[in-house]
Design a protein around this motif. Sequence first.
Motif, PDB file in Angstrom:
ATOM      1  N   ASN A  17      -7.362  -8.818  -1.791  1.00 40.50           N
ATOM      2  CA  ASN A  17      -6.101  -9.529  -1.507  1.00 40.50           C
ATOM      3  C   ASN A  17      -6.273 -10.322  -0.230  1.00 40.50           C
ATOM      4  OD1 ASN A  17      -6.015  -7.030   0.078  1.00 40.50           O
ATOM      5  ND2 ASN A  17      -3.939  -7.607   0.599  1.00 40.50           N
ATOM      6  N   TYR A  71      -6.055   6.556   1.452  1.00 41.14           N
ATOM      7  CA  TYR A  71      -5.007   6.696   0.432  1.00 41.14           C
ATOM      8  C   TYR A  71      -5.543   7.084  -0.945  1.00 41.14           C
ATOM      9  CZ  TYR A  71      -1.739   4.313   3.650  1.00 41.14           C
ATOM     10  OH  TYR A  71      -0.970   3.942   4.712  1.00 41.14           O
ATOM     11  N   PHE A  84       4.886   5.857  12.782  1.00 40.57           N
ATOM     12  CA  PHE A  84       6.252   5.418  12.465  1.00 40.57           C
ATOM     13  C   PHE A  84       6.287   4.955  11.011  1.00 40.57           C
ATOM     14  CE2 PHE A  84       6.270   0.747  12.068  1.00 40.57           C
ATOM     15  CZ  PHE A  84       4.958   0.477  12.425  1.00 40.57           C
ATOM     16  N   THR A  85       7.474   5.037  10.408  1.00 37.45           N
ATOM     17  CA  THR A  85       7.642   4.469   9.057  1.00 37.45           C
ATOM     18  C   THR A  85       8.944   3.677   9.034  1.00 37.45           C
ATOM     19  OG1 THR A  85       8.787   6.410   8.228  1.00 37.45           O
ATOM     20  CG2 THR A  85       6.420   6.358   7.875  1.00 37.45           C
ATOM     21  N   MET A  86       8.932   2.573   8.336  1.00 41.21           N
ATOM     22  CA  MET A  86      10.055   1.654   8.393  1.00 41.21           C
ATOM     23  C   MET A  86      11.380   2.206   7.862  1.00 41.21           C
ATOM     24  SD  MET A  86       9.394  -0.712  10.242  1.00 41.21           S
ATOM     25  CE  MET A  86      10.915  -1.630  10.032  1.00 41.21           C
ATOM     26  N   LYS A 121     -12.425 -13.290   6.221  1.00 40.98           N
ATOM     27  CA  LYS A 121     -11.204 -12.857   6.921  1.00 40.98           C
ATOM     28  C   LYS A 121     -11.395 -12.960   8.437  1.00 40.98           C
ATOM     29  CE  LYS A 121      -9.373  -9.909   3.232  1.00 40.98           C
ATOM     30  NZ  LYS A 121      -8.911  -8.587   2.795  1.00 40.98           N
ATOM     31  N   PRO A 151       0.815  -1.224   0.000  1.00 38.06           N
ATOM     32  CA  PRO A 151       0.000   0.000   0.000  1.00 38.06           C
ATOM     33  C   PRO A 151       0.847   1.272   0.000  1.00 38.06           C
ATOM     34  CG  PRO A 151      -0.872  -1.579   1.593  1.00 38.06           C
ATOM     35  CD  PRO A 151       0.428  -2.142   1.104  1.00 38.06           C
ATOM     36  N   GLY A 178     -12.523  -6.711   6.788  1.00 42.31           N
ATOM     37  CA  GLY A 178     -13.589  -6.280   5.890  1.00 42.31           C
ATOM     38  C   GLY A 178     -14.450  -7.400   5.326  1.00 42.31           C
ATOM     39  N   PHE A 228      -5.847  -3.900  -3.056  1.00 40.24           N
ATOM     40  CA  PHE A 228      -5.708  -3.377  -1.689  1.00 40.24           C
ATOM     41  C   PHE A 228      -6.966  -2.619  -1.267  1.00 40.24           C
ATOM     42  CE2 PHE A 228      -0.970  -3.375  -2.516  1.00 40.24           C
ATOM     43  CZ  PHE A 228      -0.686  -4.349  -1.572  1.00 40.24           C
ATOM     44  N   TYR A 283     -15.807  -4.617   9.744  1.00 43.22           N
ATOM     45  CA  TYR A 283     -16.176  -3.201   9.798  1.00 43.22           C
ATOM     46  C   TYR A 283     -17.255  -2.833   8.773  1.00 43.22           C
ATOM     47  CZ  TYR A 283     -13.083  -2.455   5.747  1.00 43.22           C
ATOM     48  OH  TYR A 283     -12.505  -2.529   4.507  1.00 43.22           O
ATOM     49  N   CYS A 293       0.299   3.081  11.979  1.00 40.80           N
ATOM     50  CA  CYS A 293       1.135   2.428  10.969  1.00 40.80           C
ATOM     51  C   CYS A 293       0.642   2.763   9.565  1.00 40.80           C
ATOM     52  CB  CYS A 293       1.092   0.919  11.209  1.00 40.80           C
ATOM     53  SG  CYS A 293       1.966  -0.032   9.986  1.00 40.80           S
ATOM     54  N   GLY A 294      -0.676   2.756   9.349  1.00 41.48           N
ATOM     55  CA  GLY A 294      -1.219   3.003   8.009  1.00 41.48           C
ATOM     56  C   GLY A 294      -2.639   3.531   8.077  1.00 41.48           C
ATOM     57  N   ASN A 307      -3.912   0.291  11.116  1.00 36.20           N
ATOM     58  CA  ASN A 307      -3.411   0.075   9.753  1.00 36.20           C
ATOM     59  C   ASN A 307      -4.299   0.711   8.693  1.00 36.20           C
ATOM     60  OD1 ASN A 307      -1.049  -1.576   9.931  1.00 36.20           O
ATOM     61  ND2 ASN A 307      -2.345  -3.249  10.643  1.00 36.20           N
ATOM     62  N   GLY A 337      -4.533  -8.642   7.006  1.00 30.73           N
ATOM     63  CA  GLY A 337      -3.529  -8.212   6.033  1.00 30.73           C
ATOM     64  C   GLY A 337      -2.144  -8.669   6.440  1.00 30.73           C
ATOM     65  N   SER A 338      -1.166  -8.330   5.600  1.00 27.47           N
ATOM     66  CA  SER A 338       0.163  -8.893   5.859  1.00 27.47           C
ATOM     67  C   SER A 338       0.770  -8.328   7.135  1.00 27.47           C
ATOM     68  CB  SER A 338       1.085  -8.735   4.657  1.00 27.47           C
ATOM     69  OG  SER A 338       0.861  -7.550   3.994  1.00 27.47           O
ATOM     70  N   VAL A 339       0.609  -7.046   7.414  1.00 32.53           N
ATOM     71  CA  VAL A 339       1.150  -6.494   8.668  1.00 32.53           C
ATOM     72  C   VAL A 339       0.249  -6.892   9.846  1.00 32.53           C
ATOM     73  CG1 VAL A 339       1.682  -4.372   9.940  1.00 32.53           C
ATOM     74  CG2 VAL A 339       2.260  -4.530   7.506  1.00 32.53           C
TER      75      VAL A 339
HETATM   76  N1  LIG Z   1       4.392   2.617   8.572  1.00 35.49           N
HETATM   77  C1  LIG Z   1       5.050   1.758   7.804  1.00 35.49           C
HETATM   78  O1  LIG Z   1       6.277   1.768   7.690  1.00 35.49           O
HETATM   79  C2  LIG Z   1       4.248   0.735   7.056  1.00 35.49           C
HETATM   80  C3  LIG Z   1       4.880  -0.403   6.503  1.00 35.49           C
HETATM   81  C4  LIG Z   1       4.062  -1.360   5.859  1.00 35.49           C
HETATM   82  C5  LIG Z   1       2.690  -1.141   5.760  1.00 35.49           C
HETATM   83  N2  LIG Z   1       2.155   0.000   6.289  1.00 35.49           N
HETATM   84  C6  LIG Z   1       0.712   0.251   6.239  1.00 35.49           C
HETATM   85  O2  LIG Z   1       0.069  -0.810   6.916  1.00 35.49           O
HETATM   86  C7  LIG Z   1      -1.218  -1.007   6.341  1.00 35.49           C
HETATM   87  C8  LIG Z   1      -1.376  -2.487   5.970  1.00 35.49           C
HETATM   88  O3  LIG Z   1      -0.437  -2.817   4.956  1.00 35.49           O
HETATM   89  P1  LIG Z   1      -0.348  -4.298   4.395  1.00 35.49           P
HETATM   90  O4  LIG Z   1       0.802  -4.356   3.493  1.00 35.49           O
HETATM   91  O5  LIG Z   1      -0.427  -5.241   5.528  1.00 35.49           O
HETATM   92  O6  LIG Z   1      -1.671  -4.388   3.511  1.00 35.49           O
HETATM   93  P2  LIG Z   1      -2.849  -5.437   3.642  1.00 35.49           P
HETATM   94  O7  LIG Z   1      -3.455  -5.219   4.994  1.00 35.49           O
HETATM   95  O8  LIG Z   1      -2.333  -6.789   3.311  1.00 35.49           O
HETATM   96  O9  LIG Z   1      -3.858  -4.981   2.524  1.00 35.49           O
HETATM   97  C9  LIG Z   1      -4.598  -3.832   2.679  1.00 35.49           C
HETATM   98  C10 LIG Z   1      -5.954  -4.154   3.315  1.00 35.49           C
HETATM   99  O10 LIG Z   1      -6.543  -2.940   3.787  1.00 35.49           O
HETATM  100  C11 LIG Z   1      -7.926  -3.160   3.937  1.00 35.49           C
HETATM  101  N3  LIG Z   1      -8.656  -1.967   3.509  1.00 35.49           N
HETATM  102  C12 LIG Z   1      -8.722  -1.434   2.261  1.00 35.49           C
HETATM  103  N4  LIG Z   1      -9.526  -0.345   2.256  1.00 35.49           N
HETATM  104  C13 LIG Z   1      -9.989  -0.200   3.533  1.00 35.49           C
HETATM  105  C14 LIG Z   1     -10.867   0.726   4.170  1.00 35.49           C
HETATM  106  N5  LIG Z   1     -11.449   1.726   3.486  1.00 35.49           N
HETATM  107  N6  LIG Z   1     -11.114   0.579   5.484  1.00 35.49           N
HETATM  108  C15 LIG Z   1     -10.550  -0.426   6.189  1.00 35.49           C
HETATM  109  N7  LIG Z   1      -9.701  -1.351   5.650  1.00 35.49           N
HETATM  110  C16 LIG Z   1      -9.429  -1.231   4.329  1.00 35.49           C
HETATM  111  C17 LIG Z   1      -8.281  -4.367   3.049  1.00 35.49           C
HETATM  112  O11 LIG Z   1      -8.641  -5.452   3.921  1.00 35.49           O
HETATM  113  P3  LIG Z   1     -10.162  -5.692   4.377  1.00 35.49           P
HETATM  114  O12 LIG Z   1     -10.709  -6.727   3.466  1.00 35.49           O
HETATM  115  O13 LIG Z   1      -9.996  -6.143   5.786  1.00 35.49           O
HETATM  116  O14 LIG Z   1     -10.874  -4.370   4.234  1.00 35.49           O
HETATM  117  C18 LIG Z   1      -6.988  -4.705   2.343  1.00 35.49           C
HETATM  118  O15 LIG Z   1      -6.848  -6.077   2.133  1.00 35.49           O
HETATM  119  C19 LIG Z   1      -1.329  -0.068   5.139  1.00 35.49           C
HETATM  120  O16 LIG Z   1      -2.027   1.081   5.517  1.00 35.49           O
HETATM  121  C20 LIG Z   1       0.129   0.269   4.846  1.00 35.49           C
HETATM  122  O17 LIG Z   1       0.269   1.513   4.209  1.00 35.49           O
HETATM  123  C21 LIG Z   1       2.903   0.928   6.918  1.00 35.49           C
END
Ligand SMILES: NC(=O)c1ccc[n+]([C@@H]2O[C@H](COP(=O)([O-])OP(=O)(O)OC[C@H]3O[C@@H](n4cnc5c(N)ncnc54)[C@H](OP(=O)(O)O)[C@@H]3O)[C@@H](O)[C@H]2O)c1
Length: 332
Positions: A324, A250, A274-276, A183, A49, A179, A319, A199, A244-245, A222, A157-159
Motif C-alpha cells: 500500500n 499483528y 494510546f488508542t483513538m 518510500k 490495520p 520498508g 498492509f 528497515y 501507536c501501532g 507504528n 504510511g497514512s499515520v
Molecule cells: N492507536 C491508534 O488509535 C491507531 C490508529 C490508527 C492506526 N494505528 C496503527 O498505526 C500503524 C500505522 O497505521 P496506518 O493506517 O498508517 O497504516 P500504513 O502505515 O498506511 O500501512 C501499514 C504499513 O506498515 C508497514 N509494515 C507492514 N509490516 C511491517 C513490519 N513487519 N515491520 C515494519 N513495518 C511494517 C508497511 O509499510 P513499509 O512498506 O514501510 O513496511 C505498511 O505499508 C498501524 O500499526 C496501526 O495499527 C493506531
Amino acid sequence: MTTYKAINLIKRPEPGPVTADIFDVVEKELPKAGSGEILIKQTQMSLDPAMFGWMSPDTESYIPPVELGSVMRSSGVGKVIESNHPDFNEGDRVMGMMGWQEYALSNGQGINKVQADVPDETVLSVFALPGLTATQGLFNVGKPKNGETLVVTGAAGSVGSIVGQLAKAEGLKVIGVVGSDEKANWIVNELGFDGAINYKTSDLRDQLIKLTPEGIDLYFENTGGPIQNLVVERMNAHGRVVVCGMIADYDKEVPSPGPSWIPVIKKRLTIQGFTMPDHFEEIPSLLSKLTPYVMSGKIKYRSHILEGLESAIEGLNLFFTGENKGKLIVKL
Ligand SMILES: NC(=O)c1ccc[n+]([C@@H]2O[C@H](COP(=O)([O-])OP(=O)(O)OC[C@H]3O[C@@H](n4cnc5c(N)ncnc54)[C@H](OP(=O)(O)O)[C@@H]3O)[C@@H](O)[C@H]2O)c1
C-alpha cells in the motif's frame, strides 16, 4: 426488489495472510429508513490495520471484536439518501462507522457530517483516523519541542507520514523508517523528512547513529520490528515513546519480545500507548489543531485506491507486504 452487497466476517483469521474464506459476501434487500434513522450510500470505505485486532477473538482490547456473522467493521464516507432523523437531511455528506457494505442504515450514532469541501480521499486520508491519530499521538502524547529529534516508523504510511510532516512544521528533526527505497525517497524528497532508513537493509544501527547524531527525543512507534530495540537504545534522557501501532506483530501467533527496560530507567523514558476511541470526544479540538497545517499546504498525502467492495478482502494483505502506497481506500 433493490439489493446491495455486504461482507460478513464468518471466521476468526489464522496467523499469516488473510484468506477469503473468513468472509461471506452477501446480497441484501435495500432497507427503508425507519423513524430516527438515515440510509447512507457509502462511496468510499477505509481499510485500516486496526481491523486485524477487530477480527481477532480478543475481548480484552479497547473495542469488542466484530461478532461472527455480522458485517465487517470499517469507517467510510457516503451520502444520506433517505432521512427520518432530525439532524440529517437527504444529500448530506457524512462519515463514520458504516461497515463493509454498499449501503448503511444508521440511527446517526457515530455518524458526522463532512463540512470541508474536499474530495472523499482527503477526508479519509487526512481528516479521518490518520490525521486524528497523528495529531493526538504527536501533540497530546509526544509533546514535541522545537529542535528535538523524532523517529517515526511506518513513516510513509497514512499515520506516519502525517506525524512526520506535523513534526517538521513544529521545527523538529524528523527521521522516518520505511520498508522500501521508493518510500524512503518519497518521504525525504516529497514530504521534506530529514532522513529515511529502509528497515529491510542491513546496518540499521550505523544508519540510525549517522542520522541521529544528537540522539532521539521522541519515538513515534507504528510498527515494531528490528529497528525498535535500536531506537530505544538511542533515546535521550527524558525521551518519550508514543506507542501507536505494532503491525509487525499483528499477524504473528507470538509477538516479538520488547526492548530491555534498562534504558527506560537510565534515560527516565516515558512510554505511552494510546488508542483513538478514547479520544473521539476530542475530535473537534483535534481537527482545529490539524486543519491549519492542512490548509497551509504543510500536509501532503497519497491514497491507494482499490475498486469494488470485494477488493477489501485481498486489500487487507497489502498492509503486511507494504504494497500500500498511502491510505488504503476502497471505492464503491
Ligand atoms: N492507536 C491508534 O488509535 C491507531 C490508529 C490508527 C492506526 N494505528 C496503527 O498505526 C500503524 C500505522 O497505521 P496506518 O493506517 O498508517 O497504516 P500504513 O502505515 O498506511 O500501512 C501499514 C504499513 O506498515 C508497514 N509494515 C507492514 N509490516 C511491517 C513490519 N513487519 N515491520 C515494519 N513495518 C511494517 C508497511 O509499510 P513499509 O512498506 O514501510 O513496511 C505498511 O505499508 C498501524 O500499526 C496501526 O495499527 C493506531
